[in-house]
Design an enzyme around this catalytic site. Structure first.
Site, PDB file in Angstrom:
ATOM      1  CD  GLU A   1      -0.879   0.720   3.630  1.00 27.16           C
ATOM      2  OE1 GLU A   1      -1.282   1.865   3.377  1.00 27.16           O
ATOM      3  OE2 GLU A   1      -0.959   0.203   4.757  1.00 27.16           O
TER       4      GLU A   1
ATOM      5  CE  LYS B   1      -3.959   2.050  11.862  1.00 25.52           C
ATOM      6  NZ  LYS B   1      -4.493   3.178  11.114  1.00 25.52           N
TER       7      LYS B   1
END
Ligand code: PSU
Ligand code: MN
Length: 303
Positions: free
Chosen positions: A24, A158
């Site tokens: 990405e 995350k």
């Protein structure tokens, strides 16, 4: 199928059933500081190539969706401060305006799956933000993973997120989550998040088998392959927890919310840990890219 421009290496590999790994661009534009980010982007591609798979970094360049970037595309993304971070809903707008943009896990997965790529490597997934019960801030990564057939290698989600809430949402949305050689869900900067997994797969070959079975069942969601950072490389727990608390307070004070929250907190971490979190972040994405390449290679040999 989404209309996209494939690099010749990616097009050749896809046409011949070869191994391809999607990467990405938001991680490059907004997750890591310049110029480390440009070096990391190139390193990830080299890591994938070294294992024998073809890297396909995905972004929108001047209104065109590109799968496999050249040197100048990577430069555009790496100088990312005025490059938008876009999810799937924004694609049409960016293309119409002929802008360049960095794709998140959601939009990268969408594009990659639509051109036939089976593996995708990133750092940590987006998910449910803390306080989402009243901000409603939940990453579009979750919705996309619920309906996109791709295997995503990530070091969990995350750590700035609400991890248990994100795991619950992944279950509701039908996203299979398997640990790579672990039953402990990874904590991005840390080996363990404190939450458990139900599945542990031990080798790239076994995961390739899993992907094939999942496809045979016409399962529509994604598979998350949770690959933890090695214990000796993780960010020390006390440092992590202290910086996270300070970062969330700083974000609140600065009025940061929504899509700016992740880049703000990642940068705060990199600054406050004097580069330690940056080092871990780079270790994490490199390790994920390598594992994705190994799985892609096994999968290409199965097909
Ligand atoms: N993981 C990282 N660095 C990042 C991101 C994830 O290690 O920059 C990015 C990914 O592109 C992910 C996005 O899709 O953050 C999620 O952002 P949000 O929470 O705003 O949906
Ligand atoms: Mn959000």
């Amino acid at each position: 199928m989404i209309e996209a421009k494939l690099s010749s290496q990616v097009a050749d590999a896809l046409a011949t059933g070869g191994a391809v790994v999607a990467l990405e661009s938001t991680l490059i534009a907004h997750g890591l500081p310049y110029p480390d980010n440009l070096a990391v982007a190139k390193q990830l591609e080299a890591d994938v190539l070294a294992i024998g798979a073809v890297p396909a970094t995905i972004a929108v360049i001047n209104g065109e969706i590109k799968v496999g970037l050249n040197e100048s595309d990577l430069e555009i993304i790496a100088h990312g401060s005025n490059i938008r971070k876009i999810g799937p809903r924004d694609l049409a707008a960016v293309i119409t305006r002929k802008e360049s943009a960095a794709t998140t896990v959601a939009s990268t997965s969408d594009i990659a799956a639509s051109v036939g790529i089976k593996l995708f490597a990133t750092g940590g997934l987006g998910g449910v933000h803390r306080e989402a019960n009243y901000t409603f801030d939940e990453s579009a990564d979750l919705t996309t993973l619920s309906n996109t057939p791709i295997a995503v290698v990530a070091a969990g989600v995350k750590s700035i997120l609400d991890v248990p809430a994100t795991l619950e949402r992944l279950e509701t949305l039908g996203v299979l989550v398997v640990g790579y050689q672990t039953l402990a869900f990874p904590g991005f900067y840390q080996t363990e998040s404190g939450y458990d997994l139900e599945w542990c797969f031990d080798s790239a070959a076994e995961i390739a088998d899993l992907i094939k079975t999942h496809a045979n069942l016409q399962s529509t969601g994604a598979i998350v392959v949770a690959n933890p950072v090695k214990k000796e490389l993780e960010l020390p727990k006390q440092l992590h927890d202290d910086v996270l608390l300070a970062g969330m307070a700083a974000a609140k004070k600065a009025g940061i919310s929504g899509k700016q929250a992740t880049p703000f907190l990642l940068e705060f971490f990199h600054r406050e840990t004097k580069g330690e979190s940056l080092r871990v972040n780079i270790d994490v994405v490199r390790s994920n890219a390598k594992l994705a390449a190994e799985i892609a290679l096994e999968l290409s040999q199965l097909r």
